[in-house]
Design a protein around this motif. Structure first.
Motif: not given
Length: 365
Positions: A28-32, A39-40, A235-236, A238-241
């Motif tokens: 699940e992602v958003g603008d970090a 997720t970050v 930005r998104q 969360g894919f990496l986090a």
């Protein structure tokens, strides 16, 4: 069909496992940058909890994490003390001076291992005519030291020295996971030693990218501003986090396998007559008459290693190299070393004790 390549150049060369890729795809992602990536946030909260810090900041690299930390602790024109082979000196492009105007002073050590008794005489108080020491830096495990591990008692002595002197401690914990598994020391005990700490997700843990800076909550806003100035905002992300969270759940305990494989290679190469330093974690250092020639010969036979010095090879075990790969590497390297040694040198060398290394080991965060 040719055998797969055995890549022992670094533990940064791993590919994300199928489980990690699935976790990344489902994240699940958003603008970090707006603080809206859950997720970050989960990764930062988890690491702050594990190490006992009030704040954490997800960053693209360990270099950025180290340099933000140093700038938080040491203003321009003040001094940082560290060992002479520290990653922040050897492999970060002079960033402490370039970005932060920080003066560094260092002392030679055995395998990068510092202790309070050696550091204490070097701490200087500032006055109108003297640059003052404001922070100490330690590296755990120590890359150029061959994966060496500071004892908890030594780290606590450094913490006590810093408290007495009224200065700070930064820990470059790029491979803190290896130290934790090898020593049994808790992550919280390591965290208690430092005012700031960088931890890497893309080395032994096998994530594709990313480090986290651990720090006090009162420094978090300034760290975010520095990240933005350095171009490290994502930005998104969360894919990496998500890869980091997966690694924390699945790839920490398994580091013991890498340590066993490092010991296996050290023993195997020693049995062929090579001079090898006994590894403490996942880095094996091997003497070579002509290291670059030996590395090139090994690569021709599908085994990649680093020539870390003119007379030294560095082998780093990780989750993409199994026991069979290590055994194959022993055979290939033994032959490559024999062929690369100058005719006048003896193939049979004494074992290198764990405390008698003087060579250099390049690495990157």
């Amino acid at each position: 069909m040719s055998e797969p390549v055995v890549d022992l150049r670094s533990d940064t060369v791993t590919s994300a496992t199928p489980g990690m890729r699935a976790a990344m795809a489902a994240a699940e992602v958003g603008d970090a940058m707006y603080g809206e990536d859950p997720t970050v946030a989960a990764l930062e909260e988890r690491l702050a909890e594990l190490f006992g810090f009030g704040g954490a900041l997800f960053l693209p690299s360990g270099v950025m994490a180290n340099q933000i930390a140093l700038r938080l602790l040491v203003p321009p024109g003040a001094e940082l003390l560290c060992d002479a082979e520290a990653h922040i000196l050897a492999h970060e492009g002079g960033a402490a001076a370039w970005h932060g105007g920080i003066q560094t002073r260092c002392l030679p050590t055995e395998h990068g291992l510092l202790d309070a008794r050696a550091l204490a005489p070097l701490v200087r108080k500032a006055n109108a005519y003297t640059v003052g020491t404001l922070a100490l830096e330690v590296e755990q495990t120590h890359s150029r030291g061959g994966g060496s591990v500071h004892s908890l008692s030594a780290l606590r002595g450094i913490r006590e020295l810093a408290d007495t002197a009224g200065i700070s401690v930064h820990m470059d914990g790029a491979r803190i996971w290896n130290a934790h598994v090898a020593s049994g020391v808790s992550l919280a005990d390591y965290g208690a030693v430092a005012d700031t700490m960088s931890v890497c997700l893309s080395k032994g843990l096998g994530a594709p990218v990313g480090s986290v800076l651990l720090l006090g909550a009162d420094r978090l806003d300034e760290a975010r501003r520095m990240r933005h100035r350095m171009g490290g905002g994502m930005r998104q992300a969360g894919f990496l986090a998500a890869a980091g969270l997966y690694a924390l759940r699945h790839h920490v305990a398994r580091l013991a396998e890498d340590h066993l494989n490092a010991a296996l290679m050290a023993d195997g190469l020693r049995a062929t007559g090579c001079a090898v330093r006994t590894p403490e974690t996942n880095i094996v250092l091997v003497q070579a008459g002509d290291a670059q020639a030996a590395a090139e010969r090994a690569a021709l036979h599908g085994v990649k290693v680093s020539a870390s010095a003119p007379d030294e090879l560095r082998l780093v075990t990780h989750l993409d190299v199994d026991t069979a790969g290590c055994e194959r590497a022993i055979d290939v390297l033994a032959r490559a070393l024999a062929a690369a040694d100058p005719p006048s040198s003896s193939r049979i060398c004494p074992t290198i004790p764990a405390n008698d290394r003087e060579s250099e080991t390049p690495d990157d965060h």
